[in-house]
Design an enzyme around this catalytic site. Structure first.
Site, PDB file in Angstrom:
ATOM      1  N   LYS A  42       0.801  -1.228   0.000  1.00  0.00           N
ATOM      2  CA  LYS A  42       0.000   0.000   0.000  1.00  0.00           C
ATOM      3  C   LYS A  42       0.832   1.276   0.000  1.00  0.00           C
ATOM      4  O   LYS A  42       0.368   2.302  -0.489  1.00  0.00           O
ATOM      5  CB  LYS A  42      -0.963   0.003   1.191  1.00  0.00           C
ATOM      6  CG  LYS A  42      -2.124  -0.968   1.028  1.00  0.00           C
ATOM      7  CD  LYS A  42      -3.078  -0.814   2.192  1.00  0.00           C
ATOM      8  CE  LYS A  42      -4.352  -1.608   1.971  1.00  0.00           C
ATOM      9  NZ  LYS A  42      -5.378  -1.243   2.963  1.00  0.00           N
ATOM     10  N   ASP A  77     -10.272   3.149   1.683  1.00  0.00           N
ATOM     11  CA  ASP A  77     -10.537   2.555   2.999  1.00  0.00           C
ATOM     12  C   ASP A  77     -11.372   3.482   3.890  1.00  0.00           C
ATOM     13  O   ASP A  77     -12.283   3.040   4.587  1.00  0.00           O
ATOM     14  CB  ASP A  77      -9.228   2.216   3.718  1.00  0.00           C
ATOM     15  CG  ASP A  77      -8.550   0.991   3.124  1.00  0.00           C
ATOM     16  OD1 ASP A  77      -9.258   0.137   2.559  1.00  0.00           O
ATOM     17  OD2 ASP A  77      -7.315   0.894   3.225  1.00  0.00           O
ATOM     18  N   GLY A 211     -17.105  -5.391  10.614  1.00  0.00           N
ATOM     19  CA  GLY A 211     -16.050  -4.990   9.683  1.00  0.00           C
ATOM     20  C   GLY A 211     -16.284  -5.364   8.226  1.00  0.00           C
ATOM     21  O   GLY A 211     -15.754  -4.718   7.324  1.00  0.00           O
TER      22      GLY A 211
END
Ligand code: ATR
Length: 243
Positions: A42, A77, A211
């Site tokens: 990332k 995200d 989640g």
């Protein structure tokens, strides 16, 4: 892709860190529309992008690549986390948020909550990492790990971004004795779907957010950029992925 009749495939590719740039450039040449990148790529993904979004800069990580006039990098995200809260009827700006953990996920979620106007309090076992993260996020406070349960009296949201509670890891121990009325507990762990942390929050009568929804929602912007169709995150999709 089945749902939208898209003639394509989403292929997992294990890539060694030293080969990331070469593999991504090969994907462009092979005609791929884009890619997701995950741990451990990332941060390194920045170097292969021609452009990155402001949010990816603030989050310090890229998780979505779009091959369009070069390579465009973004980070979805934070978006996924916020949309998942909204899907559960939780207002992200309802009050300050306590974020447990100081890794990459904590940074993206904290930045997204700040963008919504929420105050952010960071709390991590290793104090130096919380300090380092707070230095990158103007206005974020941090508190010692030992104070995490007491801090629940002053926040509207508590988010677990640590690996605690994941299958094979120790549970996250938190006492909801001091929790503010109306506190929401959100986990980014999704294996299992119901972590010890979420079960305890539920038992204390609090609203909980699993989640898995974040994982589904964070995929939406990438899918739309690649295929021109904005997919719906609904109960059916949730059930398929949960299974
Ligand atoms: P990320 O993928 O988010 O970058 P990471 O860097 O592996 O994840 O971080 C995992 C998080 O879980 C960290 O905040 C870590 O705390 P430390 O910074 O103190 O290592 C946290 N974590 C892991 N095991 C833990 C434990 N037993 N108790 C408390 N926190 C823990």
């Amino acid at each position: 892709m089945n749902r939208h009749g898209i003639d394509g495939a989403y292929i997992p590719l294990p890539v060694a860190p030293e080969n990331l740039a070469e593999v991504v450039r090969a994907l462009v040449k092979a005609g791929f529309a884009g890619a997701n990148v995950t741990i451990p790529h990332k941060e390194a993904a920045f170097t292969v992008c021609n452009r990155v979004t402001d949010f990816a800069q603030r989050a310090g990580a890229v998780n979505t690549l779009v091959f369009r006039n070069g390579i465009e990098g973004s980070n979805t995200d934070g978006y996924g986390f916020i949309e998942n809260l909204r899907a559960h009827g939780v207002n992200p700006a309802a009050g300050p948020a306590l974020i447990l953990g100081a890794g990459g996920a904590a940074r993206a979620i904290a930045a997204a909550l700040q963008d919504e106007g929420a105050g952010v309090i960071l709390c991590n076992r290793t104090r130096e990492r919380a300090e380092a993260l707070a230095a990158k996020l103007p206005a974020a406070q941090h508190i010692p790990w030992e104070h995490r349960s007491q801090a629940l009296s002053n926040v509207a949201l508590v988010v677990n971004t640590t690996s605690l509670g994941m299958a094979g890891h120790a549970p996250l121990n938190l006492s909801f004795r001091f929790a503010a009325a109306g506190l929401t507990a959100a986990d980014i762990v999704y294996t299992p779907l119901q972590t010890h942390f979420l079960k305890e929050a539920k038992a204390a009568g609090l609203r909980t957010v699993e989640g898995l929804g974040m994982l589904l929602h964070q995929a939406v912007p990438g899918f739309e950029s690649w295929f021109g169709i904005r997919p719906m995150v609904d109960d059916e999709l949730y059930r398929i992925v949960a299974a």
